[in-house]
Enzyme design. Sequence first.
Site, short mmCIF file in Angstrom:
data_model
loop_
_atom_site.label_atom_id
_atom_site.label_comp_id
_atom_site.label_asym_id
_atom_site.label_seq_id
_atom_site.Cartn_x
_atom_site.Cartn_y
_atom_site.Cartn_z
N TYR A 18 0.55 -1.09 0.31
CA TYR A 18 -0.29 0.09 -0.03
C TYR A 18 1.02 1.43 -0.02
O TYR A 18 0.61 1.85 0.77
CB TYR A 18 -1.36 -0.31 1.31
CG TYR A 18 -1.79 -1.75 1.63
CD1 TYR A 18 -2.36 -1.48 0.41
CD2 TYR A 18 -1.15 -2.32 2.35
CE1 TYR A 18 -3.56 -3.18 0.94
CE2 TYR A 18 -1.92 -3.43 3.10
CZ TYR A 18 -3.16 -3.48 1.48
OH TYR A 18 -3.70 -5.05 2.29
N TYR A 145 -12.88 -6.90 6.43
CA TYR A 145 -11.69 -7.14 5.22
C TYR A 145 -11.33 -8.47 5.31
O TYR A 145 -11.05 -9.35 6.27
CB TYR A 145 -10.58 -6.56 6.10
CG TYR A 145 -9.06 -6.31 4.47
CD1 TYR A 145 -9.27 -6.10 4.12
CD2 TYR A 145 -8.60 -7.44 5.53
CE1 TYR A 145 -7.75 -5.89 2.99
CE2 TYR A 145 -7.15 -7.60 5.05
CZ TYR A 145 -6.95 -7.01 4.14
OH TYR A 145 -5.72 -7.10 2.54
N ASP A 246 -13.81 -16.46 9.11
CA ASP A 246 -12.08 -15.20 8.12
C ASP A 246 -11.54 -15.31 9.71
O ASP A 246 -11.66 -14.79 10.04
CB ASP A 246 -12.25 -15.09 7.17
CG ASP A 246 -10.85 -14.06 6.83
OD1 ASP A 246 -9.97 -14.42 7.27
OD2 ASP A 246 -11.22 -12.78 6.24
N LYS A 275 -2.12 -16.60 8.26
CA LYS A 275 -0.98 -16.04 9.03
C LYS A 275 -0.08 -16.91 10.17
O LYS A 275 0.82 -17.49 9.67
CB LYS A 275 -1.77 -14.96 9.56
CG LYS A 275 -1.89 -13.99 8.52
CD LYS A 275 -2.64 -13.15 10.13
CE LYS A 275 -3.44 -11.27 8.47
NZ LYS A 275 -2.47 -10.92 8.06
#
Length: 426
Positions: A18, A145, A246, A275
Amino acid sequence: MTDIIDLDYDRQHVWHPYTSMSEPLPCYPVASASGVRLKLENGRELIDGMSSWWACIHGYNVKALNQAAHQQLQQMSHVMFGGLTHKPAVDLSRRLVDITPQGLDKVFLSDSGSVAVEVALKMAIQYWQSQGKDKKHFVSLRRGYHGDTFGAMSVCDPDGGMHSLYEGFLAKQYFVTEPQLAFDQPWQAQDIAPLEELLEQHHQHIAALILEPIVQGAGGMRFYHPEYLRQAKQLCERFDVLLIADEIATGFGRTGKMFACEHANIVPDILCLGKGLTGGYMSLAATLCSDKVAQGISQGSAGVLMHGPTFMGNPLACAVAVASIDLLLASPWQQRVENIAHQLQLGLAPIGQLEQVKETRLLGAIGVVECHEAVDMQQIQAFFVEHGVWIRPFGKLVYLMPAYVMNDADIATLCAVIYAALNTPK
Ligand code: PMP
């Protein structure tokens, strides 16, 4: 080539997450990492409050994980998964089936969290195709998200800013007001009403509800009420909608439970992991589903799940994931997370009194400071580094998600430095 990191080259050629290539933000050159400390090239050591974005749950340079990687390197670092299988993938799948909520017993191994979400979306669509139902859309929570690939972006909050740029290119989905009640507030039935209304109206088009259980991460580090999750599961059953959890960020103990779904005692139809799966060592993710979903897909017109990444089931990553799960299970992780929560509570209390601070929040090994206004990222980052800690704020949020092995003194230091950073007059 020298060992020195060429920062000019980095600025000119290496894209970071980003960021702009014409005006890149400063980057600190890290030479090594061990335990809960990052060592910068100039020798400065930083206590790491981020666990590399939820991932390095055991810290860095972990003996058991290093050994697993070395051993697996002697066997094979990668082989194609098409037509071949191997012990690391089977061992990992067995562990995942064993430790995830009961009923999730089919495992699809991929290479990143976003791809695990893509796979989950495809599973849901293919499942309903197999049932002869035209259910191709998803409902997700505002502030949700789920990753940066196109399918994943389509179920991220479109007004959250991160993906609004792509709006016209993304599949159209349904979005529902996010839960308003915090984790520990008294439950009120109206919190679930928007989801109930939406499902009542549109369930015939909706394949699945996708959500981050309990913790909305990138959308504001909010901890919502477990009853919301429990009732969301009931609504999904009532309206014939699958539930995709998620847990890419929340999985493997971060919230105090092995999986955040356990706070509500629910079993999703599909579960995404990433992760912390490899203790943050390698890029690996997994999508688990129920037998019902897997059988449906397998009996559908395609007969197969249409996905198969090159690095599927990478043996090196799977071997490290096996070692990471074993290490976690052999450790008093729950006690450690509880203790971190306690230490964070002590450290966050004075921060909550500061003028700049709107509130502090805490769940498991996650501590959040929400300011009234966005912090000056560059300035505060420099302050943190100068004071020997690594914390990466985001908008109005300064948050901590330390490795579970962090000791009390290091947590106290992280909090003290946040206090000092936010205690300056604006
Ligand atoms: N879902 C959630 C909840 C996440 O936090 C993330 C990563 N920030 C993703 C999906 C995407 O994972 P990855 O960055 O590994 O693609």
